[in-house]
Design a protein around this motif. Sequence first.
Motif, PDB file in Angstrom:
ATOM      1  N   GLU A 230      41.423 -10.928  35.483  1.00 50.61           N
ATOM      2  CA  GLU A 230      41.321 -10.651  34.406  1.00 50.61           C
ATOM      3  C   GLU A 230      40.245 -11.570  33.624  1.00 50.61           C
ATOM      4  O   GLU A 230      39.508 -11.360  32.758  1.00 50.61           O
ATOM      5  CB  GLU A 230      42.304 -10.350  33.637  1.00 50.61           C
ATOM      6  N   ARG A 231      40.633 -12.888  33.705  1.00 48.33           N
ATOM      7  CA  ARG A 231      39.835 -14.084  33.109  1.00 48.33           C
ATOM      8  C   ARG A 231      39.793 -15.136  33.971  1.00 48.33           C
ATOM      9  O   ARG A 231      40.739 -15.267  34.976  1.00 48.33           O
ATOM     10  CB  ARG A 231      40.225 -14.285  31.828  1.00 48.33           C
ATOM     11  N   ARG A 232      38.867 -16.359  33.860  1.00 48.65           N
ATOM     12  CA  ARG A 232      38.947 -17.234  34.645  1.00 48.65           C
ATOM     13  C   ARG A 232      39.979 -18.371  34.267  1.00 48.65           C
ATOM     14  O   ARG A 232      40.066 -18.623  33.204  1.00 48.65           O
ATOM     15  CB  ARG A 232      37.629 -18.044  34.373  1.00 48.65           C
TER      16      ARG A 232
ATOM     17  N   ASN B 218      42.062 -21.721  33.345  1.00 49.59           N
ATOM     18  CA  ASN B 218      41.789 -22.950  32.979  1.00 49.59           C
ATOM     19  C   ASN B 218      42.847 -24.013  33.446  1.00 49.59           C
ATOM     20  O   ASN B 218      43.944 -23.911  32.694  1.00 49.59           O
ATOM     21  CB  ASN B 218      41.400 -23.092  31.462  1.00 49.59           C
TER      22      ASN B 218
ATOM     23  N   ASP C 170      45.707 -14.444  33.233  1.00 48.06           N
ATOM     24  CA  ASP C 170      44.593 -14.411  34.044  1.00 48.06           C
ATOM     25  C   ASP C 170      44.482 -13.288  35.104  1.00 48.06           C
ATOM     26  O   ASP C 170      43.158 -12.943  35.673  1.00 48.06           O
ATOM     27  CB  ASP C 170      44.424 -15.736  34.920  1.00 48.06           C
TER      28      ASP C 170
ATOM     29  N   ARG D 295      45.872  -9.119  36.052  1.00 43.70           N
ATOM     30  CA  ARG D 295      46.662  -7.665  35.683  1.00 43.70           C
ATOM     31  C   ARG D 295      46.851  -6.947  36.949  1.00 43.70           C
ATOM     32  O   ARG D 295      46.072  -7.104  37.922  1.00 43.70           O
ATOM     33  CB  ARG D 295      45.976  -6.888  34.742  1.00 43.70           C
TER      34      ARG D 295
ATOM     35  N   ASP E 152      37.016 -19.722  40.065  1.00 41.17           N
ATOM     36  CA  ASP E 152      36.138 -20.321  38.991  1.00 41.17           C
ATOM     37  C   ASP E 152      34.783 -19.801  39.271  1.00 41.17           C
ATOM     38  O   ASP E 152      34.277 -19.495  40.459  1.00 41.17           O
ATOM     39  CB  ASP E 152      36.185 -21.685  39.361  1.00 41.17           C
ATOM     40  N   ASP E 153      34.059 -19.746  38.023  1.00 41.99           N
ATOM     41  CA  ASP E 153      32.515 -19.446  38.205  1.00 41.99           C
ATOM     42  C   ASP E 153      31.979 -20.956  38.447  1.00 41.99           C
ATOM     43  O   ASP E 153      31.238 -21.420  37.436  1.00 41.99           O
ATOM     44  CB  ASP E 153      32.123 -18.751  36.812  1.00 41.99           C
TER      45      ASP E 153
ATOM     46  N   LEU F 102      35.084 -11.007  37.575  1.00 44.00           N
ATOM     47  CA  LEU F 102      35.828 -10.397  36.765  1.00 44.00           C
ATOM     48  C   LEU F 102      36.128  -9.095  36.863  1.00 44.00           C
ATOM     49  O   LEU F 102      35.159  -8.191  37.164  1.00 44.00           O
ATOM     50  CB  LEU F 102      35.463 -10.832  35.393  1.00 44.00           C
TER      51      LEU F 102
END
Length: 339
Positions: free
Chosen positions: A10-12, A14, A21, A23, A55-56, A66
């Motif tokens: 869902e997101r990168r 950290n 991050d 789902r 990671d991008d 994503l």
Amino acid sequence: MPTNRRFILERRPNGVPAAADFRLSEESVPEPGEGEFVIRNIYASLDPAMRGWLDDAPSYMPPVPLGEAVRASTVGKVVASKSADFPVGTWVSGLGAIEEYSLSREGGFTRAIDVSSVPSPSNYLSVLGAVGLTAYFGVVDVLAPKAGQTMLVSGAAGAVGSLVGQIGKIHGCRTIGIAGGPDKVRRLTEDYGYDVGIDYRGKDRAAIEAEIRTAAPGGVDLVFENVGGDILDATLDCLADRAVIALCGLISEYNSVEKVGARNIWQLIVHRAMIRGFLVSDYLPRFAEGVTALAGWMGEGKLRFDEHIDRGIENALPAFLRLFEGTNEGKMILQLGEP
């Protein structure tokens, strides 16, 4: 009709990956087109390298997009096919995703496997999969050991490290393993045949270095590096002249927001040593060689391998985090369905 549950990025992340991050999504099972086939995934491999794919950032593989399922090596069975090479019922292993069904096609990484010759199909994600092949080629090709040499392995109780030490012994090396905690250090010598086990927990770089020097007073000839950080820096102070280091991983830094890196590479000059990074994918044309050798050693009782299997796609994140917490006991595998 069955649905396809998928573990979506869902997101990168950290630092350490968190529940927010990812789902779980439920989608329709894909339909194969010409030359394609659908795999019902039974097992998914969970590996430290997957953290870098989230990671991008530049890497040897593109980042997981994503909104897509997290990439992973899988073992499963073909349930729908428009490919003559992969008919329904074929067991396969390849690079897929943490999802219950995957669409694949001819010409990729997917290969048919013979599950009748192994105790469990999951073995194609451990000793006969990328884990075993990483250990095999890292030792045989990169380190090229000679009998009597001293080999040091970090992350030595892990899926790769436990096999590295045993392959080193097969080639006549004296082996030293570094692991975290008394239980894992005990397993090094009792289960995996290491000559010496070193516990890094609660010790600084100087203390780790002192233990390596005691175990290898003449210096370390060969290093199989999985961890990085203070362990790698301590090891660099203990090299024999013209030592060779196979750089397989840097798990201590994968979740670091600020990358530290090795700070002691001056010792490579002092000892005229060589450090070489490698990827198991480089050896794709030689996979059959590696599988044959590993299967042979298994048959002779020379290789012990352990698998830690958690069940259910809903447990994908806690199972993955075991790799960084050190709570897995063997190759970390997520079971997605029943064989």
